[in-house]
Write a protein that holds these residues in place. Structure first.
Motif, PDB file in Angstrom:
ATOM      1  N   SER A   1      73.216  66.219 133.634  1.00 23.80           N
ATOM      2  CA  SER A   1      73.241  67.065 134.830  1.00 23.80           C
ATOM      3  C   SER A   1      74.556  66.934 135.577  1.00 23.80           C
ATOM      4  N   GLU A   2      75.062  65.704 135.664  1.00 24.74           N
ATOM      5  CA  GLU A   2      76.340  65.488 136.344  1.00 24.74           C
ATOM      6  C   GLU A   2      77.480  66.191 135.609  1.00 24.74           C
ATOM      7  N   LEU A   3      77.392  66.225 134.281  1.00 21.62           N
ATOM      8  CA  LEU A   3      78.418  66.920 133.504  1.00 21.62           C
ATOM      9  C   LEU A   3      78.405  68.413 133.820  1.00 21.62           C
TER      10      LEU A   3
ATOM     11  N   GLU B   1      91.292  68.558 130.087  1.00 20.60           N
ATOM     12  CA  GLU B   1      91.857  67.225 129.852  1.00 20.60           C
ATOM     13  C   GLU B   1      90.747  66.172 129.790  1.00 20.60           C
ATOM     14  N   ALA B   2      89.802  66.252 130.717  1.00 20.42           N
ATOM     15  CA  ALA B   2      88.696  65.292 130.729  1.00 20.42           C
ATOM     16  C   ALA B   2      87.812  65.465 129.502  1.00 20.42           C
ATOM     17  N   PHE B   3      87.559  66.696 129.136  1.00 16.19           N
ATOM     18  CA  PHE B   3      86.776  67.042 127.948  1.00 16.19           C
ATOM     19  C   PHE B   3      87.434  66.459 126.701  1.00 16.19           C
ATOM     20  N   ALA B   4      88.724  66.708 126.539  1.00 17.14           N
ATOM     21  CA  ALA B   4      89.449  66.241 125.359  1.00 17.14           C
ATOM     22  C   ALA B   4      89.533  64.721 125.319  1.00 17.14           C
ATOM     23  N   ALA B   5      89.735  64.104 126.480  1.00 17.93           N
ATOM     24  CA  ALA B   5      89.837  62.643 126.520  1.00 17.93           C
ATOM     25  C   ALA B   5      88.540  61.995 126.046  1.00 17.93           C
TER      26      ALA B   5
ATOM     27  N   GLN C   1      87.278  58.934 123.283  1.00 21.77           N
ATOM     28  CA  GLN C   1      86.150  58.195 123.847  1.00 21.77           C
ATOM     29  C   GLN C   1      86.505  57.590 125.212  1.00 21.77           C
ATOM     30  N   ASP C   2      87.353  58.305 125.939  1.00 18.13           N
ATOM     31  CA  ASP C   2      87.805  57.884 127.263  1.00 18.13           C
ATOM     32  C   ASP C   2      86.851  58.447 128.312  1.00 18.13           C
ATOM     33  N   THR C   3      86.114  57.567 128.976  1.00 19.46           N
ATOM     34  CA  THR C   3      85.154  58.021 129.986  1.00 19.46           C
ATOM     35  C   THR C   3      85.771  58.120 131.380  1.00 19.46           C
ATOM     36  N   GLU C   4      86.910  57.472 131.587  1.00 18.11           N
ATOM     37  CA  GLU C   4      87.489  57.431 132.929  1.00 18.11           C
ATOM     38  C   GLU C   4      87.862  58.827 133.433  1.00 18.11           C
ATOM     39  N   ALA C   5      88.440  59.637 132.557  1.00 16.96           N
ATOM     40  CA  ALA C   5      88.844  60.983 132.973  1.00 16.96           C
ATOM     41  C   ALA C   5      87.630  61.827 133.336  1.00 16.96           C
ATOM     42  N   LEU C   6      86.533  61.633 132.607  1.00 19.10           N
ATOM     43  CA  LEU C   6      85.315  62.392 132.887  1.00 19.10           C
ATOM     44  C   LEU C   6      84.704  61.954 134.216  1.00 19.10           C
ATOM     45  N   VAL C   7      84.706  60.665 134.470  1.00 21.87           N
ATOM     46  CA  VAL C   7      84.193  60.158 135.744  1.00 21.87           C
ATOM     47  C   VAL C   7      85.048  60.669 136.901  1.00 21.87           C
TER      48      VAL C   7
ATOM     49  N   TYR D   1      84.223  64.228 137.549  1.00 20.58           N
ATOM     50  CA  TYR D   1      82.938  64.315 138.244  1.00 20.58           C
ATOM     51  C   TYR D   1      83.101  64.004 139.727  1.00 20.58           C
ATOM     52  N   GLU D   2      83.840  62.965 140.031  1.00 18.28           N
ATOM     53  CA  GLU D   2      84.017  62.586 141.434  1.00 18.28           C
ATOM     54  C   GLU D   2      84.778  63.652 142.214  1.00 18.28           C
ATOM     55  N   ASN D   3      85.650  64.388 141.529  1.00 17.04           N
ATOM     56  CA  ASN D   3      86.421  65.442 142.196  1.00 17.04           C
ATOM     57  C   ASN D   3      85.658  66.758 142.310  1.00 17.04           C
ATOM     58  N   PHE D   4      84.833  67.067 141.306  1.00 15.62           N
ATOM     59  CA  PHE D   4      84.212  68.387 141.243  1.00 15.62           C
ATOM     60  C   PHE D   4      82.693  68.380 141.368  1.00 15.62           C
ATOM     61  N   GLY D   5      82.050  67.318 140.914  1.00 16.34           N
ATOM     62  CA  GLY D   5      80.599  67.349 140.829  1.00 16.34           C
ATOM     63  C   GLY D   5      79.865  66.524 141.860  1.00 16.34           C
ATOM     64  N   ALA D   6      80.449  65.400 142.260  1.00 15.76           N
ATOM     65  CA  ALA D   6      79.761  64.503 143.185  1.00 15.76           C
ATOM     66  C   ALA D   6      79.697  65.120 144.580  1.00 15.76           C
ATOM     67  N   THR D   7      78.638  64.808 145.303  1.00 11.99           N
ATOM     68  CA  THR D   7      78.486  65.321 146.662  1.00 11.99           C
ATOM     69  C   THR D   7      78.187  64.177 147.614  1.00 11.99           C
ATOM     70  N   GLY D   8      78.717  64.296 148.813  1.00  9.36           N
ATOM     71  CA  GLY D   8      78.431  63.334 149.867  1.00  9.36           C
ATOM     72  C   GLY D   8      77.556  63.976 150.922  1.00  9.36           C
ATOM     73  N   ALA D   9      77.671  63.479 152.147  1.00 14.12           N
ATOM     74  CA  ALA D   9      76.847  64.001 153.238  1.00 14.12           C
ATOM     75  C   ALA D   9      77.128  65.482 153.483  1.00 14.12           C
TER      76      ALA D   9
END
Length: 236
Positions: free
Chosen positions: A139-141, A160-164, A169-175, A178-186
């Motif tokens: 869901s986060e993806l 870039e994140a997809f390709a990484a 097998q680089d998860t850092e770019a995907l995370v 997510y933090e830039n585009f998918g994560a939500t705060g208050a």
């Protein structure tokens, strides 16, 4: 969903009668008067197209120019409109895959758009089984790549994140994506509460889960990218 709606009514029952598009259009006219403008020039996209159309319906003499992009069908508000949106987002996701394939020299995910799209769904299955960086599941993806459906300018960053992930097998770019585009705060929680309140107040929705489930299954067979994500997003 029932608990969400009940809590909203208990906490914000005093403002809920005004959380609808007609009220928002009236607010828009208050802004016009405050600016001392006889007429407005209006540009709206997505929900903004419906707001603009309602304003123009209420106050046609106060609209000088009206530009609407990615129009919400006024007869589809809101359940049918969200079903139609599933197809639109799926088309956009296919366009993203085609763009990535066109730039295979940069991303190394292949030159076949269908193959690139298949690689994305394999990535989704992988993170659903084992979330990337312990944060990005299926869901986060989807939430991360959803903004690409609105704006092509995000495609290089998402690619870039997809390709990484796929190639290295680089998860850092995907995370990070997510933090830039998918994560939500208050702020995101507040926006979501307003969104659900307006959509609920504007129009009736199916009250039986079987309707939602059957429609989503039918659409998912042809347009899987956001079908279930969109259903759960609107369920409350």
């Amino acid at each position: 969903a029932a608990a969400f709606a009940r809590a909203c009514g208990e906490k914000h029952g005093d403002v809920l009668p005004y959380m609808d598009t007609v009220s928002a259009a009236k607010d828009l006219d208050v802004i016009r008067r405050a600016l001392r403008s006889e007429q407005i020039n209006y540009f709206g996209y997505s929900y903004g197209t419906y707001l603009g159309a309602v304003y123009a319906k209420l106050h046609p003499e106060r609209v000088r120019r009206l530009v609407l992009d990615s129009v919400v069908g006024p007869d589809d508000v809101w359940y049918e409109g969200n079903l139609n949106q599933d197809y639109a987002f799926d088309d956009r996701h296919k366009a993203f895959a085609a763009w990535v394939a066109k730039h295979d020299a940069t991303y190394g995910l292949g030159t076949d758009p269908a193959g690139v799209e298949a690689a994305w769904y394999r990535m989704r299955a992988a993170v659903a089984a084992e979330p990337a960086g312990g944060k990005v599941g299926g869901s986060e993806l989807e939430d991360t790549f959803l903004p690409g459906g609105y704006y092509n300018g995000y495609w290089p960053y998402l690619a870039e994140a997809f390709a990484a992930y796929v190639n290295d097998q680089d998860t850092e770019a995907l995370v990070e994506a997510y933090e830039n585009f998918g994560a939500t705060g208050a702020g995101g929680d507040n926006s979501y509460s307003v969104y659900t309140a307006v959509q609920c107040r504007d129009a009736g929705w199916p009250r039986h889960w079987s309707t939602w489930r059957n429609d989503t299954r039918r659409i998912h067979d042809k347009a899987p990218f956001m079908a279930w994500n969109n259903t759960w997003y609107n369920a409350p």
